[in-house]
Design a protein around this motif. Structure first.
Motif, PDB file in Angstrom:
ATOM      1  N   PHE A   1      31.697 110.363  -8.765  1.00  0.00           N
ATOM      2  CA  PHE A   1      31.287 111.398  -9.424  1.00  0.00           C
ATOM      3  C   PHE A   1      32.692 112.383  -9.839  1.00  0.00           C
ATOM      4  CE2 PHE A   1      27.329 111.537  -6.712  1.00  0.00           C
ATOM      5  CZ  PHE A   1      26.621 110.571  -7.564  1.00  0.00           C
ATOM      6  N   SER A   2      32.868 113.530 -10.484  1.00  0.00           N
ATOM      7  CA  SER A   2      33.820 113.961 -10.891  1.00  0.00           C
ATOM      8  C   SER A   2      34.029 115.113  -9.629  1.00  0.00           C
ATOM      9  CB  SER A   2      33.594 114.789 -12.083  1.00  0.00           C
ATOM     10  OG  SER A   2      32.678 115.946 -11.861  1.00  0.00           O
ATOM     11  N   ASP A   3      35.432 115.456  -9.677  1.00  0.00           N
ATOM     12  CA  ASP A   3      35.689 116.461  -8.494  1.00  0.00           C
ATOM     13  C   ASP A   3      34.835 117.520  -8.527  1.00  0.00           C
ATOM     14  OD1 ASP A   3      37.496 114.793  -7.673  1.00  0.00           O
ATOM     15  OD2 ASP A   3      39.371 115.709  -8.657  1.00  0.00           O
ATOM     16  N   SER A   4      34.280 118.243  -9.545  1.00  0.00           N
ATOM     17  CA  SER A   4      33.601 119.458  -9.708  1.00  0.00           C
ATOM     18  C   SER A   4      32.215 119.031  -9.073  1.00  0.00           C
ATOM     19  CB  SER A   4      33.342 119.911 -10.897  1.00  0.00           C
ATOM     20  OG  SER A   4      34.425 119.964 -11.542  1.00  0.00           O
ATOM     21  N   ALA A   5      32.030 117.847  -8.992  1.00  0.00           N
ATOM     22  CA  ALA A   5      30.565 117.315  -8.449  1.00  0.00           C
ATOM     23  C   ALA A   5      30.530 116.939  -6.911  1.00  0.00           C
ATOM     24  CB  ALA A   5      29.970 116.079  -9.273  1.00  0.00           C
ATOM     25  N   ARG A   6      31.679 117.265  -6.206  1.00  0.00           N
ATOM     26  CA  ARG A   6      31.766 116.937  -4.898  1.00  0.00           C
ATOM     27  C   ARG A   6      31.857 118.140  -4.010  1.00  0.00           C
ATOM     28  NH1 ARG A   6      34.116 111.649  -4.106  1.00  0.00           N
ATOM     29  NH2 ARG A   6      33.583 112.222  -1.741  1.00  0.00           N
ATOM     30  N   LEU A   7      31.174 118.048  -2.914  1.00  0.00           N
ATOM     31  CA  LEU A   7      31.042 119.049  -1.919  1.00  0.00           C
ATOM     32  C   LEU A   7      32.718 119.330  -1.315  1.00  0.00           C
ATOM     33  CD1 LEU A   7      27.877 118.509   0.283  1.00  0.00           C
ATOM     34  CD2 LEU A   7      28.584 120.742  -1.139  1.00  0.00           C
ATOM     35  N   PRO A   8      33.130 120.498  -1.392  1.00  0.00           N
ATOM     36  CA  PRO A   8      34.547 120.699  -1.044  1.00  0.00           C
ATOM     37  C   PRO A   8      34.838 120.183   0.542  1.00  0.00           C
ATOM     38  CG  PRO A   8      33.553 122.773  -1.995  1.00  0.00           C
ATOM     39  CD  PRO A   8      32.437 121.918  -2.059  1.00  0.00           C
ATOM     40  N   ILE A   9      35.926 119.527   0.605  1.00  0.00           N
ATOM     41  CA  ILE A   9      36.179 119.212   2.191  1.00  0.00           C
ATOM     42  C   ILE A   9      36.688 120.493   3.158  1.00  0.00           C
ATOM     43  CG2 ILE A   9      37.859 117.643   3.573  1.00  0.00           C
ATOM     44  CD1 ILE A   9      35.982 115.833   2.106  1.00  0.00           C
ATOM     45  N   LEU A  10      36.397 120.466   4.191  1.00  0.00           N
ATOM     46  CA  LEU A  10      36.753 121.386   4.882  1.00  0.00           C
ATOM     47  C   LEU A  10      38.316 121.655   5.665  1.00  0.00           C
ATOM     48  CD1 LEU A  10      33.556 122.615   7.289  1.00  0.00           C
ATOM     49  CD2 LEU A  10      34.501 123.779   5.163  1.00  0.00           C
ATOM     50  N   PHE A  11      38.497 120.381   6.148  1.00  0.00           N
ATOM     51  CA  PHE A  11      39.903 120.145   6.509  1.00  0.00           C
ATOM     52  C   PHE A  11      40.541 119.099   6.000  1.00  0.00           C
ATOM     53  CE2 PHE A  11      37.442 121.910   9.998  1.00  0.00           C
ATOM     54  CZ  PHE A  11      37.912 123.437  10.105  1.00  0.00           C
ATOM     55  N   GLU A  12      41.688 119.196   5.586  1.00  0.00           N
ATOM     56  CA  GLU A  12      42.490 117.992   4.860  1.00  0.00           C
ATOM     57  C   GLU A  12      42.566 116.651   5.886  1.00  0.00           C
ATOM     58  OE1 GLU A  12      43.918 116.461   1.663  1.00  0.00           O
ATOM     59  OE2 GLU A  12      43.505 118.522   1.724  1.00  0.00           O
ATOM     60  N   GLY A  13      42.177 115.692   5.426  1.00  0.00           N
ATOM     61  CA  GLY A  13      42.195 114.409   6.155  1.00  0.00           C
ATOM     62  C   GLY A  13      40.870 114.174   7.090  1.00  0.00           C
ATOM     63  N   LEU A  14      39.828 115.211   7.137  1.00  0.00           N
ATOM     64  CA  LEU A  14      38.781 114.710   7.851  1.00  0.00           C
ATOM     65  C   LEU A  14      37.595 114.830   6.438  1.00  0.00           C
ATOM     66  CD1 LEU A  14      39.075 117.332  10.857  1.00  0.00           C
ATOM     67  CD2 LEU A  14      39.723 114.782  10.687  1.00  0.00           C
ATOM     68  N   ARG A  15      36.609 114.287   7.027  1.00  0.00           N
ATOM     69  CA  ARG A  15      35.447 114.027   6.028  1.00  0.00           C
ATOM     70  C   ARG A  15      34.465 115.225   6.142  1.00  0.00           C
ATOM     71  NH1 ARG A  15      32.533 108.652   4.954  1.00  0.00           N
ATOM     72  NH2 ARG A  15      31.916 108.794   7.079  1.00  0.00           N
ATOM     73  N   ILE A  16      34.460 115.930   7.121  1.00  0.00           N
ATOM     74  CA  ILE A  16      33.662 117.152   7.362  1.00  0.00           C
ATOM     75  C   ILE A  16      33.648 118.010   5.892  1.00  0.00           C
ATOM     76  CG2 ILE A  16      35.397 118.156   8.659  1.00  0.00           C
ATOM     77  CD1 ILE A  16      32.810 119.600  10.065  1.00  0.00           C
ATOM     78  N   HIS A  17      32.418 118.154   5.441  1.00  0.00           N
ATOM     79  CA  HIS A  17      32.368 118.894   4.091  1.00  0.00           C
ATOM     80  C   HIS A  17      31.437 120.340   4.226  1.00  0.00           C
ATOM     81  CE1 HIS A  17      28.363 117.199   3.628  1.00  0.00           C
ATOM     82  NE2 HIS A  17      28.924 116.042   4.347  1.00  0.00           N
ATOM     83  N   THR A  18      31.542 120.805   3.112  1.00  0.00           N
ATOM     84  CA  THR A  18      30.642 122.229   3.436  1.00  0.00           C
ATOM     85  C   THR A  18      29.025 122.174   3.283  1.00  0.00           C
ATOM     86  OG1 THR A  18      31.132 122.107   1.003  1.00  0.00           O
ATOM     87  CG2 THR A  18      32.340 123.757   2.304  1.00  0.00           C
ATOM     88  N   GLY A  19      28.606 121.028   3.198  1.00  0.00           N
ATOM     89  CA  GLY A  19      27.273 120.387   3.392  1.00  0.00           C
ATOM     90  C   GLY A  19      26.859 120.952   4.832  1.00  0.00           C
ATOM     91  N   ILE A  20      27.462 121.109   5.775  1.00  0.00           N
ATOM     92  CA  ILE A  20      27.274 121.568   7.201  1.00  0.00           C
ATOM     93  C   ILE A  20      26.903 123.006   6.965  1.00  0.00           C
ATOM     94  CG2 ILE A  20      29.487 122.382   7.938  1.00  0.00           C
ATOM     95  CD1 ILE A  20      29.055 121.430  10.736  1.00  0.00           C
ATOM     96  N   PHE A  21      27.329 123.711   5.953  1.00  0.00           N
ATOM     97  CA  PHE A  21      26.701 125.471   5.961  1.00  0.00           C
ATOM     98  C   PHE A  21      25.334 125.240   5.308  1.00  0.00           C
ATOM     99  CE2 PHE A  21      31.375 125.814   5.621  1.00  0.00           C
ATOM    100  CZ  PHE A  21      31.648 126.436   6.828  1.00  0.00           C
ATOM    101  N   ILE A  22      25.127 124.218   4.367  1.00  0.00           N
ATOM    102  CA  ILE A  22      23.645 123.955   3.950  1.00  0.00           C
ATOM    103  C   ILE A  22      22.884 124.073   5.317  1.00  0.00           C
ATOM    104  CG2 ILE A  22      22.185 122.860   2.500  1.00  0.00           C
ATOM    105  CD1 ILE A  22      24.307 122.334   0.843  1.00  0.00           C
ATOM    106  N   ALA A  23      23.080 123.075   6.126  1.00  0.00           N
ATOM    107  CA  ALA A  23      22.468 122.886   7.300  1.00  0.00           C
ATOM    108  C   ALA A  23      22.102 123.954   8.175  1.00  0.00           C
ATOM    109  CB  ALA A  23      22.907 121.509   7.829  1.00  0.00           C
ATOM    110  N   LEU A  24      23.056 124.719   8.435  1.00  0.00           N
ATOM    111  CA  LEU A  24      23.290 125.997   9.215  1.00  0.00           C
ATOM    112  C   LEU A  24      22.405 126.832   8.762  1.00  0.00           C
ATOM    113  CD1 LEU A  24      26.862 125.731  10.747  1.00  0.00           C
ATOM    114  CD2 LEU A  24      24.607 125.218  11.882  1.00  0.00           C
ATOM    115  N   ILE A  25      22.584 127.178   7.312  1.00  0.00           N
ATOM    116  CA  ILE A  25      21.582 128.278   6.790  1.00  0.00           C
ATOM    117  C   ILE A  25      20.235 127.876   6.885  1.00  0.00           C
ATOM    118  CG2 ILE A  25      21.046 129.335   4.347  1.00  0.00           C
ATOM    119  CD1 ILE A  25      24.049 128.906   3.849  1.00  0.00           C
ATOM    120  N   SER A  26      19.982 126.578   6.508  1.00  0.00           N
ATOM    121  CA  SER A  26      18.415 126.075   6.728  1.00  0.00           C
ATOM    122  C   SER A  26      18.003 126.184   8.074  1.00  0.00           C
ATOM    123  CB  SER A  26      18.361 124.491   6.270  1.00  0.00           C
ATOM    124  OG  SER A  26      18.680 123.884   7.287  1.00  0.00           O
ATOM    125  N   VAL A  27      18.861 125.864   9.086  1.00  0.00           N
ATOM    126  CA  VAL A  27      18.412 126.326  10.573  1.00  0.00           C
ATOM    127  C   VAL A  27      17.915 127.605  10.805  1.00  0.00           C
ATOM    128  CG1 VAL A  27      19.030 126.490  13.122  1.00  0.00           C
ATOM    129  CG2 VAL A  27      19.884 124.309  11.658  1.00  0.00           C
TER     130      VAL A  27
END
Lengths: 357, 499
Positions: free
Chosen positions: A182-208
């Motif tokens: 996928f193109s870069d615009s289609a990717r969830l932004p990474i939170l920290f350089e070098g780690l795979r953790i991404h902004t998807g975690i906020f979607i999860a927290l909001i849903s909680v």
């Protein structure tokens, strides 16, 4: 004679402590299994549960795995609380991934802020629509949602298989069963350089947070609760039963779809056959381990995510198959159900009573 | 060979109720015996004792002068006692033959020959290789009977066998039973239908409140005499003052209401018509399982009925669900207070929130208004003298009487125009019953209307202005409470006709 009776009252504290007990028993049994396999039990457990999260990278991986589990389990809790047994979250995740991925491929050479929200929305709708199939069949034809939702898992997996091998396969990909990146615009932004953790975690927290509000503070949540406890009462109170079945399936499907789209736009970045290591099924364990309570589910998803990581480290350091992770997941569920049984029932030994005439 | 079955001084006591009180009966083969009684008279308990499902607290059972030890249904089978229960015990997806072979020790070939002989002998037309689900109720019952006949029974007990049968199937069944009886099988026929007793049986034992009150030959009995014995003659009227009938304002009109169920165990309702005036109490009597459940659910909106069949203050409501009907100020108190009217594991205030409508504002903009619901609940607890003031208490800790008060309170605190209640005092102690009766009389006096569906005749005669009887899904003509007497009521409940 042995008699099994229902207990009158179970305290709330014990109700939330039994999952902890189940985890404890799982650890003990796990230690015994490792011992029988010829490992030092404590060392093996350490490889399994401590080593994987002893550095920042490990912690990030834990959150990467916990994110989809939490999201799916939140959705499932709506279904399970209201007596609807959706066990096809894996299929809804896959279909959400397919739809979201399709949109991502459509925009593979576009850049722009609008691309990602579109993909995420498409994924959620995809999962939602796919979950509506068992719901509608249940409402109008009285089919069993367990069977239908489970069978649809294989339908969506095979569809994904077909797409990545056939029409959607990467034209420059040497016939590997995968799509373009996928193109870069289609990717969830990474939170920290070098780690795979991404902004998807906020979607999860909001849903909680949203789930907590809906389940405990709204009329809808009240209706879900009552329907789960007694369908007869729900009918008597005049709740719209059919609408609610559809609604909880839609919520559940949308969450699973979001999880799917989160995976492909997050850590994966393309569509291929294995977009989910059975997150949809494991999330069933997470939902019950978390007592169908949004906060409980957050903790449960972390613990179950750890079994995924532990299995990988154990594979590397102990040369045991990574399916040991599933053994641990199975044990957690087993001990949870067993301790629940003792929580709600008591066993009485009556001795042998003679019948007299 | 002659078979003699003797029930000697059998008692069975449940907490709060004596199901069988020193019951003694003698049966002899060659005759068909009827065991007649209302709901809760103790028939089923006796049958369960005879079939080994429950153990009596006292008393013995003798078969041909030999003491029987019946500690399980297997013992009954081994002693050649066969049972056909009201609800079938068959596997719907298995074939007839598979169902028969499950509990038979014979090998399949022997069994098939035996079964074919039985079918031929009694002229039963059943295909052995079709699944049970393709059979009619009458055929299913024949399968159950064949299952008993395979074991050469000495005693055959039939528990309300005709409740799911058509007229034709009933006639067929009676012919077969008479044949069995001629061949020396002792037949005990449990029923509450008076006509069947007279047309089928030779002797009849009537049970009331756990006791055998009469044993007689059926040729000495008439419908009316049996009705009297079944209901009991001690019915007195401690009736409330009849509501002022000057006020002829119509509240509810039910016309040409029909209901056909897909479920064979549900009763179809046929051409129900009645009107209810303001301030009036209409009682609906009947032996349970004659359509009361279905009628209640249709009146409350849990089941929808045919268009135009229910009008509330001339407004068509037959397609509205219970919640929408509550907006018209209707209130409902179902029979099953533990699993329908309330959820035991919910707190009192949560159970109160079940009766929610627009003006109550329990849920403002979809949000749960806990304070408002709790205040409302406190009002119910004090107004209806429920013995707690803790709205956070789980409802399972309320006694039956207090739970029923809570339910009635929840329904009545909104001052509904019409209350529909179904067995409101079932299983309660005298104090609670009194309180509830007084409450019902009071709301009648306030000009509110009541439909009281009940299987308790005393209650109906005490509270109703007019009474109708429901039998097999049909309502009898509506009588004013003054013209009703136990004999009439008993006849109508047993399926007879009055003038």
């Amino acid at each position: 004679m042995i008699k099994i009776e229902r207990r009158d009252e179970t305290s709330n504290i014990i109700y939330f402590l039994t999952p902890v007990l189940a985890i404890f028993l799982t650890l003990i049994t796990g230690a015994i299994i490792f011992y029988l396999l010829g490992f030092k039990p404590l060392e093996a457990l350490k490889f399994f549960f401590i080593t994987p999260i002893s550095d920042l990278y490990g912690l990030s991986e834990l959150l990467v795995k916990a994110t989809p589990l939490c999201l799916i389990a939140i959705g499932l809790s709506f279904c399970f609380k209201s007596n609807n047994w959706n066990i096809g979250a894996e299929g809804q995740l896959t279909f959400g991934g397919i739809v979201g991925g399709g949109v991502a491929l459509l925009f593979y050479n576009h850049q722009g802020f609008y691309v990602l929200p579109l993909i995420i929305l498409a994924g959620a709708i995809g999962g939602m629509v796919f979950a509506m199939i068992p719901a509608i069949l249940k409402i109008y034809f009285n089919t069993n949602e367990i069977l239908v939702s489970l069978m649809l898992v294989y339908v969506s997996k095979l569809l994904l298989d077909y797409l990545v091998v056939g029409p959607w396969s990467n034209p420059e990909g040497f016939n590997f069963p995968e799509t373009r990146q996928f193109s870069d615009s289609a990717r969830l932004p990474i939170l920290f350089e070098g780690l795979r953790i991404h902004t998807g975690i906020f979607i999860a927290l909001i849903s909680v947070f949203l789930a907590w509000v809906v389940l405990f503070k709204t009329y809808l949540g009240f209706q879900i609760k009552v329907s789960g406890l007694s369908l007869k009462t729900a009918k008597y109170a005049g709740f719209k039963g059919k609408t609610m079945i559809l609604l909880v399936f839609m919520v559940s499907g949308a969450c699973a779809g979001l999880a799917g789209v989160g995976e492909i736009t997050g850590p994966i970045g393309q569509l291929h056959r294995m977009i989910s290591p059975e997150y949809g099924f494991t999330a069933i364990i997470v939902a019950f381990l978390g007592r169908l309570n949004p906060i409980g589910i957050v903790f449960a998803s972390l613990i179950v995510a750890l079994t995924y990581l532990g299995a990988e480290t154990a594979q590397i350091f102990l040369q045991v198959p990574k399916y040991t992770g599933q053994v641990f997941q199975g044990m957690i569920l087993f001990f949870l159900l067993a301790s629940d049984f003792l929580l709600f029932f008591r066993i009485k030994f009556l001795g042998f009573k003679k019948y007299e005439y | 060979m002659n078979t003699k079955l003797k029930v000697s001084k059998v008692s069975k006591i449940y907490p709060g109720c004596i199901a069988n009180d020193n019951v003694s009966l003698n049966f002899e083969s060659g005759k068909i015996y009827a065991l007649l009684g209302e709901n809760g008279a103790g028939k089923s308990t006796l049958v369960k004792i005879l079939s080994g499902v429950i153990n009596p607290d006292e008393g013995q059972i003798f078969l041909n002068n030999k003491l029987l030890k019946l500690t399980s249904p297997k013992d009954a089978k081994n002693n050649n006692i066969g049972m056909v229960f009201q609800h079938f015990n068959l596997f719907e997806t298995l074939t007839v033959f598979e169902n028969l072979s499950i509990d038979s020790e014979k090998n399949n070939n022997q069994l098939r020959i035996l079964v074919n002989n039985i079918l031929k002998k009694y002229n039963f037309k059943i295909d052995l290789d079709v699944p049970i689900l393709n059979l009619s109720a009458g055929q299913k019952q024949k399968v159950e009977i064949v299952r008993c006949l395979i074991r050469n029974p000495k005693v055959l007990i039939m528990d309300e066998p005709t409740s799911v049968l058509t007229e034709q199937e009933t006639e067929d069944l009676f012919l077969s039973l008479k044949k069995f009886s001629k061949e020396g099988i002792l037949i005990i026929y449990i029923t509450h239908k008076l006509k069947e007793v007279l047309s089928l049986c030779d002797e009849v034992a009537v049970m009331r409140k756990g006791k055998v009150v009469s044993i007689s030959r059926t040729i000495d009995e008439k419908l009316s005499s049996l009705a009297n014995k079944m209901i009991g003659e001690k019915l007195e009227k401690i009736k409330k003052v009849t509501s002022n009938n000057l006020n002829r304002e119509e509240i509810l009109k039910v016309s040409r209401l029909n209901f056909n169920s897909d479920d064979p165990y549900e009763v179809n309702l046929m051409d129900i018509n009645f009107t209810l005036n303001k301030g009036e109490c209409l009682g609906i009597a009947g032996i349970s399982g004659n359509g009361q459940n279905e009628l209640f659910q249709i009146l409350s909106g849990e089941t929808l009925s045919n268009n135009g069949s229910i009008k509330f203050r001339s407004k068509e409501i037959s397609k509205l669900n219970p919640k929408e009907r509550r907006e018209y100020l209707m209130a409902f108190s179902p029979e099953d207070r533990i699993s329908q009217a309330a959820v035991p594991s919910l707190k009192i205030y949560e159970n109160v929130a079940l009766n929610n409508f627009k003006t109550s504002n329990f849920f403002e903009r979809g949000l749960f208004n806990e304070r408002k619901i709790k205040d409302h609940s406190k009002k119910i607890l004090s107004n209806f003298s429920i013995n707690t003031d803790n709205v956070n208490l789980k409802s399972q800790f309320l006694s039956g009487g207090n739970l029923q008060k809570l339910i009635l309170g929840r329904e009545l605190i909104t001052s509904p125009e019409l209350l529909i209640c179904f067995n409101p005092t079932w299983g309660l102690d005298v104090g609670a019953i009194n309180y509830i009766h007084q409450t019902l009389i009071k709301i009648n006096e306030q000009g509110k209307s009541i439909i009281l569906i009940s299987t308790d005749n005393d209650e109906l005669l005490q509270l109703s202005d007019r009474i109708s009887v429901i039998n097999r899904g049909k309502l009898s003509k509506i009588m004013s409470a003054e013209e009703v007497n136990p004999e009439k009521l008993g006849l109508l409940m047993g399926g007879g006709l009055v003038d």
